[in-house]
Write an enzyme that holds these catalytic residues in place. Sequence first.
Site, PDB file in Angstrom:
ATOM      1  N   GLU A  49       5.475  -4.594   3.500  1.00 45.96           N
ATOM      2  CA  GLU A  49       6.789  -5.246   3.473  1.00 45.96           C
ATOM      3  C   GLU A  49       6.624  -6.770   3.475  1.00 45.96           C
ATOM      4  O   GLU A  49       7.314  -7.488   2.732  1.00 45.96           O
ATOM      5  CB  GLU A  49       7.589  -4.791   4.685  1.00 45.96           C
ATOM      6  N   ASP A  53       7.941  -8.951   0.329  1.00 48.49           N
ATOM      7  CA  ASP A  53       8.959  -9.974   0.547  1.00 48.49           C
ATOM      8  C   ASP A  53       8.577 -11.268  -0.176  1.00 48.49           C
ATOM      9  O   ASP A  53       9.407 -11.910  -0.818  1.00 48.49           O
ATOM     10  CB  ASP A  53       9.116 -10.223   2.053  1.00 48.49           C
ATOM     11  N   ASP A 122      13.833  -2.533   3.848  1.00 49.98           N
ATOM     12  CA  ASP A 122      12.434  -2.845   4.164  1.00 49.98           C
ATOM     13  C   ASP A 122      11.483  -2.036   3.278  1.00 49.98           C
ATOM     14  O   ASP A 122      10.438  -2.544   2.854  1.00 49.98           O
ATOM     15  CB  ASP A 122      12.141  -2.546   5.637  1.00 49.98           C
ATOM     16  N   GLU A 125      10.996  -3.657  -0.100  1.00 55.66           N
ATOM     17  CA  GLU A 125      10.010  -4.736  -0.052  1.00 55.66           C
ATOM     18  C   GLU A 125       8.592  -4.177   0.031  1.00 55.66           C
ATOM     19  O   GLU A 125       7.674  -4.683  -0.633  1.00 55.66           O
ATOM     20  CB  GLU A 125      10.296  -5.648   1.142  1.00 55.66           C
TER      21      GLU A 125
END
Length: 232
Positions: A49, A53, A122, A125
């Site tokens: 994640e 991101d 989440d 990502e």
Amino acid sequence: MDIKHDFSALEKKVSVSFKDKDLLKKAFVHRSYINEHPEFEMGHNERLEFLGDAVLELVVTEYLFRHHHNAEGDLTAYRASLVNSKMLARVGSDLDFNNYLLLSKGEAKDIDGRARSFIIADAVEAFIGAMHLDQGFDVAKRFITDHVIIHLDEVLEKKLYQDPKSALQEKAQERKSVTPRYEVLRETGPDHEKTFCVGVYFESILVAEGQGSNKQEAEEDAAKKALQKNNW
């Protein structure tokens, strides 16, 4: 322990075939599952994640820089509207990410709650991070373009980049020559799980009430309802 998820439908939907299926699977492992199954060696998805991101933000930032010649503040707002948890949860829901999540029994019961939306966001990502590692930057970029940046026209058309409080202030000053003010009307629940009720006023007139787990969230909810009430 159900870890025999078949990801072929998802891979087909995004036109990607992962070389490392375990890496793909790991993108959907929530921390709560590891807490309940400490013997599960693969680990949870939070490091993926973290990587995803950064890849997501870079791709969206570069796209906005190349295609929109607005000021930095505008571009920052556009980007935030595309990479926030609400938009990513929508992207994940469209791709049926919910079917692939590995969760604790408690989290699995919360099918439609806010917590589930954050978990799906989440996972998007983490999925991007896994795709970047397995397939390379260009494939991850294509996914982001096809499934995230595709929503930019809607964001701009509906001004979703403008938070409700800013939108309400702009409309209230333009249409009624007043500046909205917010007041906490009540707080309920224990200290660790409070719910705030906030009223938004035009001068002394209460226009709408909003609720949230903190004052900011309650104010945004009140602003959103005030916009709806005034058909703004």
